[in-house]
Design a protein around this motif. Structure first.
Motif, PDB file in Angstrom:
ATOM      1  N   ASP A  83       0.800  -1.219   0.000  1.00 20.31           N
ATOM      2  CA  ASP A  83       0.000   0.000   0.000  1.00 20.31           C
ATOM      3  C   ASP A  83       0.831   1.266   0.000  1.00 20.31           C
ATOM      4  OD1 ASP A  83       0.970  -0.067   2.563  1.00 20.31           O
ATOM      5  OD2 ASP A  83      -0.972   0.169   3.544  1.00 20.31           O
ATOM      6  N   GLN A  84       2.091   1.176  -0.402  1.00 11.35           N
ATOM      7  CA  GLN A  84       2.917   2.366  -0.407  1.00 11.35           C
ATOM      8  C   GLN A  84       2.639   3.286  -1.592  1.00 11.35           C
ATOM      9  OE1 GLN A  84       6.687  -0.065  -1.078  1.00 11.35           O
ATOM     10  NE2 GLN A  84       7.254   1.876  -1.995  1.00 11.35           N
ATOM     11  N   TYR A  85       1.809   2.818  -2.526  1.00  6.95           N
ATOM     12  CA  TYR A  85       1.496   3.612  -3.707  1.00  6.95           C
ATOM     13  C   TYR A  85       0.179   4.365  -3.553  1.00  6.95           C
ATOM     14  CZ  TYR A  85       5.065   0.625  -5.833  1.00  6.95           C
ATOM     15  OH  TYR A  85       6.227  -0.045  -6.115  1.00  6.95           O
ATOM     16  N   LYS A 137      -9.927   9.050   2.952  1.00  2.07           N
ATOM     17  CA  LYS A 137      -8.516   8.800   2.693  1.00  2.07           C
ATOM     18  C   LYS A 137      -8.002   7.553   3.407  1.00  2.07           C
ATOM     19  CE  LYS A 137      -5.431  11.322   4.755  1.00  2.07           C
ATOM     20  NZ  LYS A 137      -4.588  12.457   5.178  1.00  2.07           N
ATOM     21  N   SER A 138      -7.346   6.711   2.657  1.00  4.12           N
ATOM     22  CA  SER A 138      -6.690   5.549   3.242  1.00  4.12           C
ATOM     23  C   SER A 138      -5.409   5.997   3.930  1.00  4.12           C
ATOM     24  CB  SER A 138      -6.362   4.525   2.145  1.00  4.12           C
ATOM     25  OG  SER A 138      -7.531   4.056   1.535  1.00  4.12           O
ATOM     26  N   THR A 139      -4.950   5.220   4.869  1.00  2.69           N
ATOM     27  CA  THR A 139      -3.701   5.544   5.541  1.00  2.69           C
ATOM     28  C   THR A 139      -2.669   4.462   5.271  1.00  2.69           C
ATOM     29  OG1 THR A 139      -4.494   4.469   7.572  1.00  2.69           O
ATOM     30  CG2 THR A 139      -4.820   6.852   7.381  1.00  2.69           C
ATOM     31  N   LEU A 140      -1.424   4.875   5.298  1.00  2.00           N
ATOM     32  CA  LEU A 140      -0.320   3.960   5.021  1.00  2.00           C
ATOM     33  C   LEU A 140      -0.112   3.041   6.216  1.00  2.00           C
ATOM     34  CD1 LEU A 140       1.956   3.549   2.827  1.00  2.00           C
ATOM     35  CD2 LEU A 140       3.392   4.916   4.324  1.00  2.00           C
ATOM     36  N   SER A 141      -0.248   1.749   6.025  1.00  5.63           N
ATOM     37  CA  SER A 141      -0.097   0.806   7.135  1.00  5.63           C
ATOM     38  C   SER A 141       1.182  -0.008   7.045  1.00  5.63           C
ATOM     39  CB  SER A 141      -1.298  -0.150   7.184  1.00  5.63           C
ATOM     40  OG  SER A 141      -1.376  -0.906   5.997  1.00  5.63           O
ATOM     41  N   PRO A 179      16.005   3.397   3.678  1.00  7.32           N
ATOM     42  CA  PRO A 179      15.608   4.465   2.754  1.00  7.32           C
ATOM     43  C   PRO A 179      14.212   4.173   2.210  1.00  7.32           C
ATOM     44  CG  PRO A 179      17.102   2.943   1.660  1.00  7.32           C
ATOM     45  CD  PRO A 179      17.029   2.499   3.097  1.00  7.32           C
ATOM     46  N   SER A 180      13.477   5.216   1.860  1.00  8.14           N
ATOM     47  CA  SER A 180      12.137   5.032   1.293  1.00  8.14           C
ATOM     48  C   SER A 180      12.034   5.787  -0.026  1.00  8.14           C
ATOM     49  CB  SER A 180      11.066   5.532   2.263  1.00  8.14           C
ATOM     50  OG  SER A 180      10.939   6.937   2.190  1.00  8.14           O
ATOM     51  N   ASP A 181      10.928   5.592  -0.726  1.00  6.36           N
ATOM     52  CA  ASP A 181      10.679   6.283  -1.996  1.00  6.36           C
ATOM     53  C   ASP A 181       9.763   7.483  -1.825  1.00  6.36           C
ATOM     54  OD1 ASP A 181      12.203   4.443  -3.473  1.00  6.36           O
ATOM     55  OD2 ASP A 181      10.516   3.067  -3.632  1.00  6.36           O
ATOM     56  N   PHE A 182       9.440   7.831  -0.581  1.00  5.03           N
ATOM     57  CA  PHE A 182       8.504   8.916  -0.328  1.00  5.03           C
ATOM     58  C   PHE A 182       9.218  10.247  -0.119  1.00  5.03           C
ATOM     59  CE2 PHE A 182       6.123   5.205   1.272  1.00  5.03           C
ATOM     60  CZ  PHE A 182       4.930   5.384   0.596  1.00  5.03           C
ATOM     61  N   THR A 183       8.454  11.322  -0.216  1.00  7.18           N
ATOM     62  CA  THR A 183       8.871  12.619   0.311  1.00  7.18           C
ATOM     63  C   THR A 183       8.106  12.817   1.616  1.00  7.18           C
ATOM     64  OG1 THR A 183       7.106  13.903  -0.742  1.00  7.18           O
ATOM     65  CG2 THR A 183       9.133  13.513  -2.042  1.00  7.18           C
ATOM     66  N   LEU A 184       8.570  13.722   2.447  1.00  8.13           N
ATOM     67  CA  LEU A 184       7.855  13.986   3.695  1.00  8.13           C
ATOM     68  C   LEU A 184       6.480  14.596   3.410  1.00  8.13           C
ATOM     69  CD1 LEU A 184      10.655  15.304   6.094  1.00  8.13           C
ATOM     70  CD2 LEU A 184       9.644  13.025   6.000  1.00  8.13           C
ATOM     71  N   ASP A 185       6.377  15.392   2.354  1.00  8.75           N
ATOM     72  CA  ASP A 185       5.076  15.969   1.992  1.00  8.75           C
ATOM     73  C   ASP A 185       4.079  14.878   1.647  1.00  8.75           C
ATOM     74  OD1 ASP A 185       6.030  18.525   2.369  1.00  8.75           O
ATOM     75  OD2 ASP A 185       6.457  18.889   0.251  1.00  8.75           O
ATOM     76  N   GLU A 186       4.515  13.856   0.910  1.00  7.43           N
ATOM     77  CA  GLU A 186       3.637  12.739   0.565  1.00  7.43           C
ATOM     78  C   GLU A 186       3.230  11.971   1.810  1.00  7.43           C
ATOM     79  OE1 GLU A 186       5.220  11.631  -3.947  1.00  7.43           O
ATOM     80  OE2 GLU A 186       6.153  10.691  -2.203  1.00  7.43           O
ATOM     81  N   ASN A 200       8.873  19.295  12.050  1.00 10.16           N
ATOM     82  CA  ASN A 200       9.653  20.311  11.339  1.00 10.16           C
ATOM     83  C   ASN A 200       9.859  19.854   9.896  1.00 10.16           C
ATOM     84  OD1 ASN A 200      11.916  18.487  11.306  1.00 10.16           O
ATOM     85  ND2 ASN A 200      12.461  19.156  13.363  1.00 10.16           N
ATOM     86  N   ARG A 201      10.686  20.542   9.158  1.00 12.79           N
ATOM     87  CA  ARG A 201      10.891  20.221   7.736  1.00 12.79           C
ATOM     88  C   ARG A 201      11.628  18.900   7.549  1.00 12.79           C
ATOM     89  NH1 ARG A 201      13.429  25.287   4.710  1.00 12.79           N
ATOM     90  NH2 ARG A 201      13.124  23.842   2.962  1.00 12.79           N
ATOM     91  N   GLN A 202      12.259  18.396   8.622  1.00 12.28           N
ATOM     92  CA  GLN A 202      13.098  17.209   8.479  1.00 12.28           C
ATOM     93  C   GLN A 202      12.479  15.953   9.084  1.00 12.28           C
ATOM     94  OE1 GLN A 202      16.926  17.552  10.394  1.00 12.28           O
ATOM     95  NE2 GLN A 202      17.768  15.736   9.394  1.00 12.28           N
ATOM     96  N   PHE A 203      11.600  16.076  10.088  1.00 11.67           N
ATOM     97  CA  PHE A 203      11.135  14.912  10.845  1.00 11.67           C
ATOM     98  C   PHE A 203       9.614  14.778  10.898  1.00 11.67           C
ATOM     99  CE2 PHE A 203      15.389  14.889  12.643  1.00 11.67           C
ATOM    100  CZ  PHE A 203      15.621  13.542  12.899  1.00 11.67           C
ATOM    101  N   ILE A 204       9.156  13.526  10.777  1.00  8.86           N
ATOM    102  CA  ILE A 204       7.800  13.115  11.146  1.00  8.86           C
ATOM    103  C   ILE A 204       7.965  12.049  12.218  1.00  8.86           C
ATOM    104  CG2 ILE A 204       5.705  11.923  10.405  1.00  8.86           C
ATOM    105  CD1 ILE A 204       6.087  13.077   7.633  1.00  8.86           C
TER     106      ILE A 204
END
Length: 247
Positions: A83-85, A137-141, A179-186, A200-204
């Motif tokens: 479900d990462q897409y 909205k679905s959530t990433l599990s 490593p992941s294929d996501f951006t923090l915004d995504e 912040n801009r660097q951490f979730i």
């Protein structure tokens, strides 16, 4: 009849889905497609169906490639083991997202959701579809990560934080950093809001892993399995952060 196309590169899975759709007399499967190349050719030469069931990872690429090259007004229900897409699926006329193995009740719910869109199907554009989807909205599990030549599934609840470094977003678990294929915004769009917060801009960060919160001289968070970097809460996020903690 609801003209329907199945995009699936595994023949047993394709046959099983077709059998399951046989329980819906209003659905007619008009084509079964097994690759990106075949899909581009079919959608270039045929009238587009009202409904598409599509796996995401095909033998020669991602099914997204089909619809990025040949845009469709049909409604897409994605079927996949990962479900990462989710976010990208929502950008391409997806009205639902079914994780394999597909359950009868989930398939039935997806078909009913499609039917709810039918009255407006002639006038509903992709932006309208995305707005409707965001309401449910679905959530990433779970996240699929690559380790050398191997793939590993990491459950979202195992992740203490996501962080960016040198334009790459990593996820931290008790085991290691991946490593992941996501951006923090995504990730902000698809992570469970009650559990994850972008400080912040660097951490979730994941609330389940918070150990301590310092409030002076600025807000700083200590978490389990923390990367080397200090985790501070941006000044403009402090109010939202405190509300998230008690929400």
């Amino acid at each position: 009849m609801i003209k329907t196309v199945i995009i699936e590169d595994e023949k047993p899975a394709s046959r099983k889905l077709e059998r399951m759709l046989g329980n819906f007399p209003e659905i007619e499967v008009v084509a079964k497609i097994e690759s990106v190349e075949e899909g581009i050719a079919w959608f270039s030469e045929n009238e587009h169906p009202q409904l598409i069931f599509s796996d995401i990872v095909l033998g020669d690429g991602l099914s997204f490639d089909i619809f990025e090259k040949i845009p469709t007004k049909g409604f897409i229900i994605y079927t996949t083991a990962f479900d990462q897409y989710t976010l990208k699926a929502f950008k391409l006329n997806s009205i639902d997202y079914l994780l394999k193995p597909i359950l009868e009740e989930d398939l039935s719910g997806a078909v009913e959701k499609f039917k709810s869109f039918i009255p407006a199907s002639n006038t509903t554009g992709s932006e309208d579809i995305k707005q409707l989807i965001r309401k449910e909205k679905s959530t990433l599990s779970r996240v699929l990560v690559k380790i050398g030549y191997n793939l590993k599934i990491v459950q979202a609840h195992e992740i203490s934080c996501f962080f960016s470094e040198n334009k790459i977003v990593y996820l931290q678990t008790a085991e290691r950093v991946y490593p992941s294929d996501f951006t923090l915004d995504e990730l902000e769009e698809i992570l469970e809001e009650k559990k994850f917060f972008r400080v912040n801009r660097q951490f979730i960060i994941n609330s389940d892993y918070i150990k301590n919160i310092h409030t002076s001289p600025y807000y700083k968070v200590d978490i389990e399995f923390q990367p080397q970097e200090e985790i501070t809460v941006s000044r403009d996020r402090v109010k939202d952060f405190k509300e998230w903690l008690v929400g």
